[in-house]
Motif scaffolding. Sequence first.
Motif, short mmCIF file in Angstrom:
data_model
loop_
_atom_site.label_atom_id
_atom_site.label_comp_id
_atom_site.label_asym_id
_atom_site.label_seq_id
_atom_site.Cartn_x
_atom_site.Cartn_y
_atom_site.Cartn_z
N GLY A 25 -62.04 -65.38 -13.21
CA GLY A 25 -61.99 -63.95 -13.52
C GLY A 25 -61.75 -63.14 -12.26
O GLY A 25 -62.36 -63.41 -11.22
N ILE A 26 -60.85 -62.17 -12.34
CA ILE A 26 -60.53 -61.32 -11.20
C ILE A 26 -60.86 -59.88 -11.55
O ILE A 26 -60.35 -59.35 -12.55
CB ILE A 26 -59.04 -61.42 -10.82
CG1 ILE A 26 -58.66 -62.87 -10.48
CG2 ILE A 26 -58.72 -60.49 -9.65
CD1 ILE A 26 -57.16 -63.07 -10.30
N ILE A 27 -61.73 -59.26 -10.76
CA ILE A 27 -62.06 -57.85 -10.94
C ILE A 27 -61.25 -57.04 -9.94
O ILE A 27 -61.37 -57.24 -8.73
CB ILE A 27 -63.56 -57.61 -10.73
CG1 ILE A 27 -64.37 -58.41 -11.77
CG2 ILE A 27 -63.88 -56.11 -10.85
CD1 ILE A 27 -65.88 -58.37 -11.52
N LEU A 28 -60.43 -56.15 -10.43
CA LEU A 28 -59.57 -55.33 -9.58
C LEU A 28 -60.34 -54.08 -9.18
O LEU A 28 -60.45 -53.11 -9.94
CB LEU A 28 -58.29 -54.98 -10.32
CG LEU A 28 -57.46 -56.19 -10.79
CD1 LEU A 28 -56.27 -55.74 -11.61
CD2 LEU A 28 -57.01 -57.04 -9.61
N ALA A 29 -60.90 -54.10 -7.96
CA ALA A 29 -61.75 -53.02 -7.48
C ALA A 29 -61.22 -52.45 -6.17
O ALA A 29 -61.98 -51.88 -5.39
CB ALA A 29 -63.18 -53.53 -7.29
N GLY A 30 -59.92 -52.58 -5.93
CA GLY A 30 -59.37 -52.19 -4.64
C GLY A 30 -58.61 -50.89 -4.61
O GLY A 30 -57.90 -50.63 -3.64
N GLY A 31 -58.74 -50.08 -5.64
CA GLY A 31 -57.97 -48.84 -5.70
C GLY A 31 -58.50 -47.77 -4.77
O GLY A 31 -59.64 -47.82 -4.29
N ALA A 32 -57.67 -46.77 -4.54
CA ALA A 32 -58.04 -45.67 -3.64
C ALA A 32 -58.94 -44.64 -4.31
O ALA A 32 -59.56 -43.83 -3.63
CB ALA A 32 -56.78 -44.98 -3.11
N GLY A 33 -59.01 -44.64 -5.65
CA GLY A 33 -59.88 -43.69 -6.35
C GLY A 33 -59.51 -42.25 -6.11
O GLY A 33 -60.38 -41.37 -6.05
N ARG A 34 -58.22 -41.96 -6.00
CA ARG A 34 -57.79 -40.60 -5.64
C ARG A 34 -58.26 -39.54 -6.64
O ARG A 34 -58.63 -38.43 -6.26
CB ARG A 34 -56.27 -40.55 -5.48
CG ARG A 34 -55.76 -41.39 -4.30
CD ARG A 34 -54.26 -41.27 -4.12
NE ARG A 34 -53.80 -42.09 -3.00
CZ ARG A 34 -53.39 -43.34 -3.11
NH1 ARG A 34 -53.40 -43.94 -4.31
NH2 ARG A 34 -52.99 -44.02 -2.05
N ARG A 35 -58.21 -39.90 -7.93
CA ARG A 35 -58.62 -38.92 -8.94
C ARG A 35 -60.14 -38.80 -9.03
O ARG A 35 -60.66 -37.98 -9.78
CB ARG A 35 -58.01 -39.29 -10.30
CG ARG A 35 -56.52 -39.01 -10.37
CD ARG A 35 -55.89 -39.53 -11.65
NE ARG A 35 -55.80 -40.98 -11.66
CZ ARG A 35 -55.21 -41.69 -12.62
NH1 ARG A 35 -54.67 -41.07 -13.66
NH2 ARG A 35 -55.15 -43.00 -12.55
N MET A 36 -60.84 -39.63 -8.28
CA MET A 36 -62.30 -39.56 -8.18
C MET A 36 -62.71 -39.07 -6.79
O MET A 36 -63.79 -39.40 -6.29
CB MET A 36 -62.92 -40.92 -8.46
CG MET A 36 -62.93 -41.33 -9.91
SD MET A 36 -64.14 -40.38 -10.86
CE MET A 36 -64.15 -41.34 -12.39
N GLN A 93 -51.65 -50.29 -2.19
CA GLN A 93 -50.32 -50.32 -2.79
C GLN A 93 -50.31 -50.70 -4.27
O GLN A 93 -49.26 -51.03 -4.81
CB GLN A 93 -49.41 -51.24 -1.99
CG GLN A 93 -49.14 -50.73 -0.59
CD GLN A 93 -48.03 -51.49 0.12
OE1 GLN A 93 -47.13 -52.02 -0.52
NE2 GLN A 93 -48.11 -51.54 1.43
N GLY A 94 -51.44 -50.64 -4.92
CA GLY A 94 -51.45 -50.80 -6.36
C GLY A 94 -52.18 -52.04 -6.83
O GLY A 94 -52.44 -52.97 -6.06
N PRO A 95 -52.51 -52.08 -8.14
CA PRO A 95 -53.33 -53.16 -8.68
C PRO A 95 -52.66 -54.53 -8.64
O PRO A 95 -53.36 -55.55 -8.61
CB PRO A 95 -53.60 -52.72 -10.12
CG PRO A 95 -52.49 -51.76 -10.44
CD PRO A 95 -52.18 -51.06 -9.16
N LEU A 96 -51.33 -54.59 -8.65
CA LEU A 96 -50.69 -55.90 -8.60
C LEU A 96 -50.95 -56.60 -7.27
O LEU A 96 -50.99 -57.83 -7.21
CB LEU A 96 -49.19 -55.77 -8.83
CG LEU A 96 -48.75 -55.38 -10.24
CD1 LEU A 96 -47.23 -55.39 -10.33
CD2 LEU A 96 -49.36 -56.29 -11.30
#
Length: 202
Positions: A25-36, A93-96
């Motif tokens: 299982g891979i949890i994608l938790a690397g985003g910038a959270g700009r809208r947060m 650079q995105g979730p991919l």
Amino acid sequence: MNSSTSTPAPLPSAQNAHQRLPVTGIILAGGAGRRMGGADKGWLDWQGKPLIERAIAILHGDCTDIVISANRNMDPYAQWGHRVVSDLTADFQGPLMGLAAGMHAATQAWVASIPVDSPYLPQDIVRRMWQAKGGHDLVVVRSADHWHAVICLCRRALLPQLQRYLDGGGRRAQGWFQDLSFAGLTLPADLLRNCNHPEDMT
């Protein structure tokens, strides 16, 4: 993020370990959270617990192991007892990119990825995708009118195709699998909601 307020709680083990699927299982938790406001979403409070705890709980029962793909707070994420990896490139650079990093680290022949900010996903999402794959190497979740391309199950052997897409400048999540043979799993839209804005956390 104040990690001192988020002590990892023990999760129930699967009824029998052999019932877990051959899936990392891979949890994608690397985003910038700009809208947060730039927050690391994994540590935002959702119903009294951090989103990362909910994501781990979703994957825990059916996955042999879990990888957390993150670009900040690496040590606090590691406190949950799972391997933590970061993107091979900088600048969010995105979730991919996170998916590729997770696939590099995977120990199983299959991987299942979910975003950390999708707490409404059903507890058996991995098993549902597994049952939907048929003879395909990839299952992508969708609602009636929208693909949720980073909620997926795929063979780890697809990593070269994903890497070629990224190396060619592709970043759009729906783009990398369009030329592959894949199955779709349709779920109600309310189960696929993301926590993208502060009001989504209530």
